[in-house]
Write a protein that holds these residues in place. Sequence first.
Motif, mmCIF file in Angstrom:
data_model
loop_
_atom_site.group_PDB
_atom_site.id
_atom_site.type_symbol
_atom_site.label_atom_id
_atom_site.label_comp_id
_atom_site.label_asym_id
_atom_site.label_seq_id
_atom_site.Cartn_x
_atom_site.Cartn_y
_atom_site.Cartn_z
ATOM 1 N N ASP A 151 0.970 -1.080 -0.024
ATOM 2 C CA ASP A 151 -0.234 -0.160 0.020
ATOM 3 C C ASP A 151 0.761 0.720 0.112
ATOM 4 O O ASP A 151 0.727 2.286 -0.734
ATOM 5 C CB ASP A 151 -0.863 0.105 1.416
ATOM 6 C CG ASP A 151 -1.544 1.604 1.324
ATOM 7 O OD1 ASP A 151 -2.666 1.666 0.312
ATOM 8 O OD2 ASP A 151 -1.172 2.367 1.897
ATOM 9 N N ALA A 152 1.824 1.537 1.171
ATOM 10 C CA ALA A 152 2.882 2.352 1.088
ATOM 11 C C ALA A 152 3.198 2.867 -0.529
ATOM 12 O O ALA A 152 3.496 3.842 -1.041
ATOM 13 C CB ALA A 152 3.590 1.816 1.933
ATOM 14 N N PHE A 153 4.140 1.983 -1.089
ATOM 15 C CA PHE A 153 4.870 1.945 -2.370
ATOM 16 C C PHE A 153 3.762 2.407 -3.298
ATOM 17 O O PHE A 153 4.243 1.600 -5.037
ATOM 18 C CB PHE A 153 5.646 1.196 -2.149
ATOM 19 C CG PHE A 153 6.725 1.221 -1.389
ATOM 20 C CD1 PHE A 153 7.564 2.466 -1.836
ATOM 21 C CD2 PHE A 153 7.316 0.565 -0.499
ATOM 22 C CE1 PHE A 153 8.952 2.713 -0.705
ATOM 23 C CE2 PHE A 153 7.853 0.378 0.301
ATOM 24 C CZ PHE A 153 8.964 2.277 0.158
ATOM 25 N N GLY A 154 2.281 2.155 -3.103
ATOM 26 C CA GLY A 154 1.681 2.452 -4.492
ATOM 27 C C GLY A 154 1.597 1.008 -5.896
ATOM 28 O O GLY A 154 0.911 1.093 -6.438
ATOM 29 N N LEU A 155 1.016 0.185 -4.202
ATOM 30 C CA LEU A 155 0.972 -1.571 -5.350
ATOM 31 C C LEU A 155 -0.208 -1.591 -5.599
ATOM 32 O O LEU A 155 -1.320 -1.384 -4.425
ATOM 33 C CB LEU A 155 1.545 -2.819 -5.305
ATOM 34 C CG LEU A 155 2.988 -2.944 -5.779
ATOM 35 C CD1 LEU A 155 4.125 -2.110 -5.159
ATOM 36 C CD2 LEU A 155 2.968 -4.019 -5.520
ATOM 37 N N LEU A 156 -1.336 -1.991 -6.703
ATOM 38 C CA LEU A 156 -2.547 -2.154 -6.872
ATOM 39 C C LEU A 156 -3.166 -3.582 -6.021
ATOM 40 O O LEU A 156 -4.254 -3.445 -5.626
ATOM 41 C CB LEU A 156 -3.436 -1.805 -8.014
ATOM 42 C CG LEU A 156 -4.791 -2.021 -8.619
ATOM 43 C CD1 LEU A 156 -5.237 -1.015 -8.278
ATOM 44 C CD2 LEU A 156 -4.911 -2.478 -10.253
ATOM 45 N N GLY A 157 -2.188 -4.528 -6.516
ATOM 46 C CA GLY A 157 -3.139 -5.677 -5.678
ATOM 47 C C GLY A 157 -1.445 -6.549 -5.928
ATOM 48 O O GLY A 157 -0.433 -6.710 -6.523
ATOM 49 N N VAL A 158 -1.946 -8.070 -4.874
ATOM 50 C CA VAL A 158 -0.402 -9.235 -4.995
ATOM 51 C C VAL A 158 -1.336 -9.976 -5.090
ATOM 52 O O VAL A 158 -2.338 -10.434 -5.395
ATOM 53 C CB VAL A 158 -0.059 -9.185 -3.295
ATOM 54 C CG1 VAL A 158 0.598 -8.010 -3.101
ATOM 55 C CG2 VAL A 158 -1.139 -9.325 -2.736
ATOM 56 N N HIS A 159 0.085 -11.057 -5.429
ATOM 57 C CA HIS A 159 -0.903 -12.548 -5.771
ATOM 58 C C HIS A 159 0.026 -13.342 -4.732
ATOM 59 O O HIS A 159 0.406 -13.551 -3.959
ATOM 60 C CB HIS A 159 0.450 -13.213 -6.982
ATOM 61 C CG HIS A 159 -0.327 -12.558 -8.234
ATOM 62 N ND1 HIS A 159 -1.627 -12.549 -9.002
ATOM 63 C CD2 HIS A 159 0.198 -11.128 -8.883
ATOM 64 C CE1 HIS A 159 -1.422 -11.836 -10.013
ATOM 65 N NE2 HIS A 159 -0.672 -11.032 -9.833
ATOM 66 N N LEU A 160 -1.122 -14.011 -4.136
ATOM 67 C CA LEU A 160 -1.001 -15.549 -2.991
ATOM 68 C C LEU A 160 -0.628 -16.718 -3.232
ATOM 69 O O LEU A 160 -1.521 -17.331 -3.673
ATOM 70 C CB LEU A 160 -1.759 -15.707 -1.694
ATOM 71 C CG LEU A 160 -2.199 -13.778 -1.162
ATOM 72 C CD1 LEU A 160 -3.081 -13.450 -0.179
ATOM 73 C CD2 LEU A 160 -1.281 -12.666 -0.540
ATOM 74 N N TYR A 161 0.359 -17.191 -3.377
ATOM 75 C CA TYR A 161 0.791 -18.576 -3.899
ATOM 76 C C TYR A 161 0.684 -19.188 -2.815
ATOM 77 O O TYR A 161 1.584 -19.178 -2.375
ATOM 78 C CB TYR A 161 1.783 -18.284 -4.507
ATOM 79 C CG TYR A 161 2.244 -20.520 -5.415
ATOM 80 C CD1 TYR A 161 1.052 -20.837 -6.050
ATOM 81 C CD2 TYR A 161 3.212 -20.964 -5.281
ATOM 82 C CE1 TYR A 161 1.195 -22.125 -6.325
ATOM 83 C CE2 TYR A 161 3.287 -22.131 -5.629
ATOM 84 C CZ TYR A 161 2.037 -22.629 -6.271
ATOM 85 O OH TYR A 161 2.796 -23.925 -7.309
ATOM 86 N N TYR A 162 -0.065 -20.473 -2.548
ATOM 87 C CA TYR A 162 -0.826 -20.779 -0.870
ATOM 88 C C TYR A 162 -1.107 -22.397 -1.605
ATOM 89 O O TYR A 162 -2.058 -22.246 -1.968
ATOM 90 C CB TYR A 162 -1.294 -20.746 -0.396
ATOM 91 C CG TYR A 162 -0.573 -19.616 0.620
ATOM 92 C CD1 TYR A 162 -0.022 -19.977 2.469
ATOM 93 C CD2 TYR A 162 -0.735 -18.270 0.069
ATOM 94 C CE1 TYR A 162 0.623 -18.905 2.446
ATOM 95 C CE2 TYR A 162 0.154 -16.913 1.072
ATOM 96 C CZ TYR A 162 0.613 -17.725 1.907
ATOM 97 O OH TYR A 162 0.750 -16.349 2.762
ATOM 98 N N THR A 163 0.981 -23.573 -0.959
ATOM 99 C CA THR A 163 0.417 -24.716 -1.555
ATOM 100 C C THR A 163 0.705 -25.499 -0.603
ATOM 101 O O THR A 163 -0.218 -26.527 -0.259
ATOM 102 C CB THR A 163 1.009 -25.022 -3.527
ATOM 103 O OG1 THR A 163 2.867 -25.016 -2.764
ATOM 104 C CG2 THR A 163 0.748 -24.664 -4.296
ATOM 105 N N THR A 164 1.669 -24.888 0.447
ATOM 106 C CA THR A 164 2.703 -26.448 1.513
ATOM 107 C C THR A 164 1.935 -25.751 2.960
ATOM 108 O O THR A 164 1.682 -26.170 3.521
ATOM 109 C CB THR A 164 3.736 -26.799 0.983
ATOM 110 O OG1 THR A 164 4.491 -24.805 1.218
ATOM 111 C CG2 THR A 164 4.239 -27.412 0.127
ATOM 112 N N ALA A 165 1.917 -23.833 2.500
ATOM 113 C CA ALA A 165 2.160 -23.682 4.327
ATOM 114 C C ALA A 165 0.382 -23.300 4.717
ATOM 115 O O ALA A 165 -0.596 -22.882 3.420
ATOM 116 C CB ALA A 165 2.359 -21.735 3.705
#
Length: 196
Positions: free
Chosen positions: A45-59
């Motif tokens: 948010d602070a650096f202005g990203l619109l979105g992220v991707h969360l890759y979860y297969t083991t955790a």
Amino acid sequence: MPKEITPRRRERIRSILRRRQKDLTLVMDNIWDPHNVSAVLRSCDAFGLLGVHLYYTTAQWPDLGKKSSASALKWVDRTRHEDGPAMIRGLREQGYQIVRTGFSETAREPSEYDLTRPTAIILSNEHRGTAPELVELVPDEIYIPMQGMIQSFNVSVAAALMLYEAYTQREAQGMYDVPSLTEAELAEYEERWATR
């Protein structure tokens, strides 16, 4: 009944959305500690990203409804993935250069990458590193040089440092002064954010 939004708040929302970078993103690869995920989202948010991707297969999927992420959750889109090859293929089809954190001899510092290009940075798991299926698909590594005995930064600190380099490069090119969202996207996000 929805809360009425003041003109001042609406203008702040517009101003922030005009600086959002829709072609800069992070992929959190099985980051297990929800506090780390929360801290990464705050930096996004602070650096202005619109979105992220969360890759979860083991955790385990992180519980993001608590404390430090509570505010950032409202302002950073999150896309969940369970199929690594499909995720990487999708990012490449959108024109992203993809790099992953790592320490091999070919790893390069953030400043050696052109982060004004559409970029996705994979943040590796705190204990196991990058998921093997992603290592096969993403040969390019990024690392932050360190001068002490400890080998790596906390993942949330590393994310903030890399995003600051991306911000510095993009700000120097005036990319935060020209909206990356279309007028239609700006209007859509403005209405969505106004209700948060």
